[in-house]
Design an enzyme around this catalytic site. Structure first.
Site, PDB file in Angstrom:
ATOM      1  N   ALA A 198      -5.571  11.125  -6.458  1.00  9.82           N
ATOM      2  CA  ALA A 198      -6.239  10.690  -7.676  1.00  9.82           C
ATOM      3  C   ALA A 198      -7.724  11.018  -7.557  1.00  9.82           C
ATOM      4  CB  ALA A 198      -6.031   9.198  -7.887  1.00  9.82           C
ATOM      5  N   GLU A 235      -3.821   6.372   1.050  1.00  6.07           N
ATOM      6  CA  GLU A 235      -4.713   5.426   0.383  1.00  6.07           C
ATOM      7  C   GLU A 235      -5.254   4.361   1.331  1.00  6.07           C
ATOM      8  OE1 GLU A 235      -1.933   6.937  -2.907  1.00  6.07           O
ATOM      9  OE2 GLU A 235      -1.778   6.433  -0.781  1.00  6.07           O
ATOM     10  N   GLY A 264      -1.898  10.243  -5.168  1.00  4.83           N
ATOM     11  CA  GLY A 264      -1.364  10.421  -6.514  1.00  4.83           C
ATOM     12  C   GLY A 264      -0.603  11.718  -6.679  1.00  4.83           C
ATOM     13  N   GLU A 292       2.809  11.045  -5.424  1.00  5.76           N
ATOM     14  CA  GLU A 292       3.463  10.172  -6.397  1.00  5.76           C
ATOM     15  C   GLU A 292       3.865  10.937  -7.652  1.00  5.76           C
ATOM     16  OE1 GLU A 292       1.541   5.831  -5.746  1.00  5.76           O
ATOM     17  OE2 GLU A 292       0.092   7.452  -5.996  1.00  5.76           O
TER      18      GLU A 292
END
Length: 258
Positions: free
Chosen positions: A65, A132, A109, A112
């Site tokens: 992200a 993360e 991300g 994911e």
């Protein structure tokens, strides 16, 4: 339609969506999620599109992200915006198949996003991870849930608690990806699979996707009951008549999506 963060092409029933933020290793910004949602809306509304492929660059599918965007946000900001929810929900509710073609880094991300797709074909240079924990946070787009379902508790727990990356060979052994191909062949292999899907009955494809997804959400008894009911219902469609007639007559079927 053109996008700031994506390159989108449609050919032979397949929409190819290429993440295009090279300066940030395709980090998933809010703008990228908005563009991706719009592109998927367009693909779902277009009856000529029967499959979608999402890919990135040779170096990175998506390296995570957008940390620079998130860093100054407060809990109230993240909760109030329901950060990540809309983009993930758009993929979860997408009825047509989505293939992730992953090369290079698929971290945070990016991992994911790949797991949100229906299956993953990866290049031999792919690296998957949920790092993360190194930032003092946790996965926020389903990483703790999907990774655990895909590779098991022990491996998922180790990766999430240490930030360790998984290479392509391990990802295939663990069941995270369907197969590994040479980097130079990745896009062609993903498009070949997508075009095969696009050549089939779209109604049957969507129902088969729904059946497999139910395996993660229901008991075995409930899942088998759903499968049987949907299997029965496919006999209401012209495509079933055409598909079986073509088999008996030893010819290629001509599916019309009805």
């Amino acid at each position: 339609m053109s996008y700031e963060t994506l390159i989108v092409e449609t050919n032979e029933g397949v929409t190819l969506i290429r993440l295009n933020r090279p300066q940030a290793l395709n980090a998933l910004s809010s703008e990228l999620w908005t563009d991706l949602t719009d592109a998927l809306n367009a693909a779902e509304a277009d009856d000529a599109v029967r499959c979608v492929v999402i890919t990135g660059s040779a170096k990175a599918f998506a390296a995570g992200a957008d940390i620079k965007e998130m860093q100054p946000k407060s809990y109230a900001d993240m909760f109030g915006e329901n950060f990540f929810a809309a983009g993930a929900a758009r993929i979860e509710s997408f009825r047509k198949p989505i293939i992730a073609a992953v090369a290079g880094y698929a971290l945070g991300g990016g991992c994911e996003l790949a797991m949100l797709c229906d299956f993953i074909i990866c290049a031999d240079n792919a690296k998957f991870g949920q790092p993360e924990i190194n930032l003092g946070v946790a996965p926020g787009i389903g990483g703790t849930q999907r990774l655990t379902r895909f590779v098991g508790k022990s491996k998922a727990m180790e990766m999430i608690l240490t930030g360790r990356m998984m290479d392509a060979a391990e990802a295939e052994r663990a069941g995270l990806v369907s197969r590994v191909v040479p980097l130079d062949d990745l896009e062609n292999e993903a498009m070949t699979a997508a075009k095969k899907i696009a050549s089939l009955s779209p109604l049957s494809v969507m129902m088969n996707k729904e059946m497999v997804e139910a395996a993660y959400e229901t008991t075995l008894t409930q899942g088998v009951k759903l499968e049987r009911r949907l299997f029965h219902s496919l006999f209401a469609f012209d495509d079933q008549k055409e598909g079986m007639a073509a088999f008996v007559e030893k010819r290629k079927p001509d599916f019309k999506g009805r």
